[in-house]
Motif scaffolding. Structure first.
Motif, short mmCIF file in Angstrom:
data_model
loop_
_atom_site.label_atom_id
_atom_site.label_comp_id
_atom_site.label_asym_id
_atom_site.label_seq_id
_atom_site.Cartn_x
_atom_site.Cartn_y
_atom_site.Cartn_z
N TRP A 224 0.84 -1.20 0.00
CA TRP A 224 0.00 0.00 0.00
C TRP A 224 0.87 1.24 0.00
CZ3 TRP A 224 1.26 2.74 4.31
CH2 TRP A 224 1.55 2.05 5.50
N PHE A 225 0.25 2.34 -0.39
CA PHE A 225 0.89 3.65 -0.37
C PHE A 225 -0.09 4.62 0.29
CE2 PHE A 225 1.15 7.86 -2.42
CZ PHE A 225 2.40 8.25 -1.96
N LEU A 226 0.39 5.41 1.24
CA LEU A 226 -0.45 6.38 1.94
C LEU A 226 0.07 7.78 1.64
CD1 LEU A 226 -2.72 6.95 4.06
CD2 LEU A 226 -0.91 6.89 5.81
N ARG A 227 -0.83 8.63 1.14
CA ARG A 227 -0.45 10.01 0.85
C ARG A 227 -1.15 10.93 1.83
NH1 ARG A 227 -2.16 12.44 -4.73
NH2 ARG A 227 -4.12 12.65 -3.60
N GLY A 228 -0.40 11.89 2.36
CA GLY A 228 -0.95 12.90 3.24
C GLY A 228 -0.69 14.27 2.67
N VAL A 229 -1.67 15.18 2.81
CA VAL A 229 -1.51 16.56 2.37
C VAL A 229 -1.84 17.45 3.57
CG1 VAL A 229 -2.08 18.30 0.64
CG2 VAL A 229 -2.34 15.87 0.07
N PHE A 230 -0.81 18.12 4.09
CA PHE A 230 -0.99 19.02 5.23
C PHE A 230 -1.35 20.41 4.74
CE2 PHE A 230 1.85 15.74 6.88
CZ PHE A 230 1.34 15.50 8.15
N GLY A 231 -2.34 21.03 5.38
CA GLY A 231 -2.72 22.40 5.08
C GLY A 231 -2.80 23.22 6.35
N GLY A 232 -2.85 24.53 6.19
CA GLY A 232 -2.88 25.41 7.35
C GLY A 232 -1.50 25.55 7.97
N PRO A 233 -1.42 25.92 9.25
CA PRO A 233 -0.11 26.14 9.89
C PRO A 233 0.82 24.94 9.80
CG PRO A 233 -1.88 27.01 11.27
CD PRO A 233 -2.55 26.28 10.14
N ALA A 234 0.28 23.71 9.78
CA ALA A 234 1.13 22.51 9.72
C ALA A 234 1.91 22.40 8.42
CB ALA A 234 0.28 21.26 9.92
N LEU B 240 3.56 24.85 7.18
CA LEU B 240 4.66 25.82 7.20
C LEU B 240 5.46 25.83 8.50
CD1 LEU B 240 2.73 28.80 5.58
CD2 LEU B 240 4.63 27.56 4.54
N GLU B 241 4.83 25.48 9.61
CA GLU B 241 5.47 25.68 10.91
C GLU B 241 5.68 24.33 11.60
OE1 GLU B 241 2.96 28.32 13.13
OE2 GLU B 241 2.47 29.47 11.34
N GLN B 242 6.93 24.06 11.95
CA GLN B 242 7.26 22.78 12.57
C GLN B 242 6.52 22.59 13.89
OE1 GLN B 242 11.37 21.65 12.46
NE2 GLN B 242 11.25 20.48 14.35
N GLY B 243 6.44 23.65 14.70
CA GLY B 243 5.76 23.54 15.99
C GLY B 243 4.28 23.25 15.83
N ALA B 244 3.66 23.92 14.86
CA ALA B 244 2.22 23.73 14.63
C ALA B 244 1.93 22.35 14.06
CB ALA B 244 1.71 24.81 13.68
N ALA B 245 2.92 21.73 13.44
CA ALA B 245 2.69 20.44 12.78
C ALA B 245 2.81 19.25 13.72
CB ALA B 245 3.69 20.28 11.62
N ALA B 246 3.37 19.44 14.91
CA ALA B 246 3.73 18.31 15.76
C ALA B 246 2.54 17.40 16.07
CB ALA B 246 4.38 18.81 17.05
N SER B 247 1.42 17.97 16.49
CA SER B 247 0.31 17.12 16.93
C SER B 247 -0.34 16.40 15.75
CB SER B 247 -0.73 17.95 17.68
OG SER B 247 -1.26 18.98 16.85
N ILE B 248 -0.45 17.05 14.61
CA ILE B 248 -1.11 16.40 13.48
C ILE B 248 -0.16 15.42 12.78
CG2 ILE B 248 -0.67 18.11 11.64
CD1 ILE B 248 -3.78 17.82 11.04
N GLU B 249 1.15 15.67 12.87
CA GLU B 249 2.11 14.67 12.39
C GLU B 249 2.06 13.41 13.26
OE1 GLU B 249 6.02 16.26 12.17
OE2 GLU B 249 5.61 17.50 10.40
N LYS B 250 1.91 13.60 14.54
CA LYS B 250 1.77 12.44 15.44
C LYS B 250 0.55 11.63 15.06
CE LYS B 250 1.27 11.24 20.36
NZ LYS B 250 1.14 11.80 21.73
N LEU B 251 -0.55 12.32 14.73
CA LEU B 251 -1.76 11.64 14.30
C LEU B 251 -1.52 10.87 13.00
CD1 LEU B 251 -4.77 11.32 15.05
CD2 LEU B 251 -5.24 13.33 13.64
N PHE B 252 -0.78 11.49 12.05
CA PHE B 252 -0.45 10.82 10.80
C PHE B 252 0.35 9.54 11.05
CE2 PHE B 252 2.43 10.18 7.15
CZ PHE B 252 1.51 10.08 6.12
N ARG B 253 1.31 9.61 11.96
CA ARG B 253 2.13 8.42 12.22
C ARG B 253 1.34 7.31 12.89
NH1 ARG B 253 5.96 12.39 13.75
NH2 ARG B 253 5.49 12.03 15.95
#
Length: 218
Positions: A140-150, A152-165
Motif C-alpha cells: 500500500w501507499f499512503l499520501r498525506g496533504v498538510f494544510g494550514g499552519p502545519a 509551514l510551521e514545525q511547531g504547529a505540525a507536531a500534533s497532526i504529524e503524530k496523528l499521521f504516524r
C-alpha cells in the motif's frame, strides 16, 4: 539538514508509523473507516470527502489544532514503492499551474512543499501552500496533504504529524492494480461524523487521477 529530517529511504516506517494492520492492534481507541483506521485524538474533527459522480468516499480530511490533513490510501506493488514517481507527477502538475514545489527531507521522509498562485481574501495576489508526504507500506501507499499552519510551521505540525504516524492501513488480501484507491467508508459509530458535501475535485492537481487535493491555507 535539521535533526530528525530524513529521506524516505532512511525513514523507519515500521518503527515510527504509519502502520499496517498486521503491526498494530486497533480494537480500541481507533475510528474504523475501512481502509484507514484513525486514532481518536482529543479535539479531532473528521470529514469524509465524497466524489459527486460515484458517491463513494475518496478521502478523509482530519482537522486538528487549526491545521488539516487529507489522507488517501492506494494499492501498491509488492516490490517497489510509488512515492518517487508520484512526487514527479505532483511537481509537474503544480508547475503547469504556475506554482512551485520544493523537495526536501522531512520528519516523515522526503516531502514536497507546493506553492500555488491564489488570491488573498482582500483580493491581492498571493499563494496557497500544501505539504505533501508519502509513505510506502507493504502493498500500500499512503499520501498525506498538510494544510494550514502545519504546512509551514514545525511547531504547529507536531500534533497532526503524530496523528499521521498513528494511522493504520488495512490493505486487504484481494488483488488490486497499483494506484487503485483503497475503499473508505463511514465509521460504524455514526457519531464519529457523516460525509461532508462533495469537495471540489481538482483534476489538474491530481497525480493519482482520483480525489481532490487540499491546497488551501485555512
Amino acid at each position: 539538514m535539521p535533526a530528525g529530517h530524513v529521506s524516505s529511504a532512511d525513514y523507519d516506517r515500521a518503527g515510527l508509523g504509519p502502520f499496517d494492520i498486521s503491526e498494530k492492534d486497533t480494537d480500541t481507541g481507533y475510528i474504523d473507516l475501512g481502509a484507514l483506521r484513525i486514532h481518536a485524538a482529543e479535539g479531532l474533527q473528521l470529514r469524509l470527502e465524497v466524489e459527486e459522480r460515484s458517491k463513494r468516499v475518496i478521502a478523509v480530511t482530519l482537522d486538528l489544532g487549526g491545521s488539516t490533513l487529507q489522507l488517501q490510501a492506494f494499492a501498491a506493488p509488492k516490490t517497489e514503492g510509488l512515492w518517487d514517481e508520484i512526487r514527479e507527477q505532483i511537481g509537474a502538475s503544480v508547475g503547469s499551474q504556475g506554482g512551485t514545489v520544493m523537495e526536501r527531507p522531512g520528519r516523515l521522509g522526503t516531502e514536497l512543499l507546493a506553492k500555488l498562485p491564489a488570491q488573498t481574501p482582500d483580493g491581492q495576489a498571493g499563494f496557497r501552500v500544501a505539504r505533501f508526504v508519502g509513505i510506502n507500506g507493504p502493498r500500500w501507499f499512503l499520501r498525506g496533504v498538510f494544510g494550514g499552519p502545519a504546512a509551514l510551521e514545525q511547531g504547529a505540525a507536531a500534533s497532526i504529524e503524530k496523528l499521521f504516524r498513528s494511522v493504520v492501513v488495512v490493505r486487504g488480501d484481494h488483488p488490486l492494480p497499483p494506484r487503485e484507491l483503497l475503499q473508505l467508508r463511514l465509521p460504524k459509530d455514526a457519531t464519529a461524523g457523516t460525509p461532508s458535501a462533495p469537495a471540489p475535485v481538482r483534476p489538474d492537481l491530481n497525480p493519482l487521477e482520483r480525489g481532490p487535493e487540499i491546497t488551501e491555507t485555512r
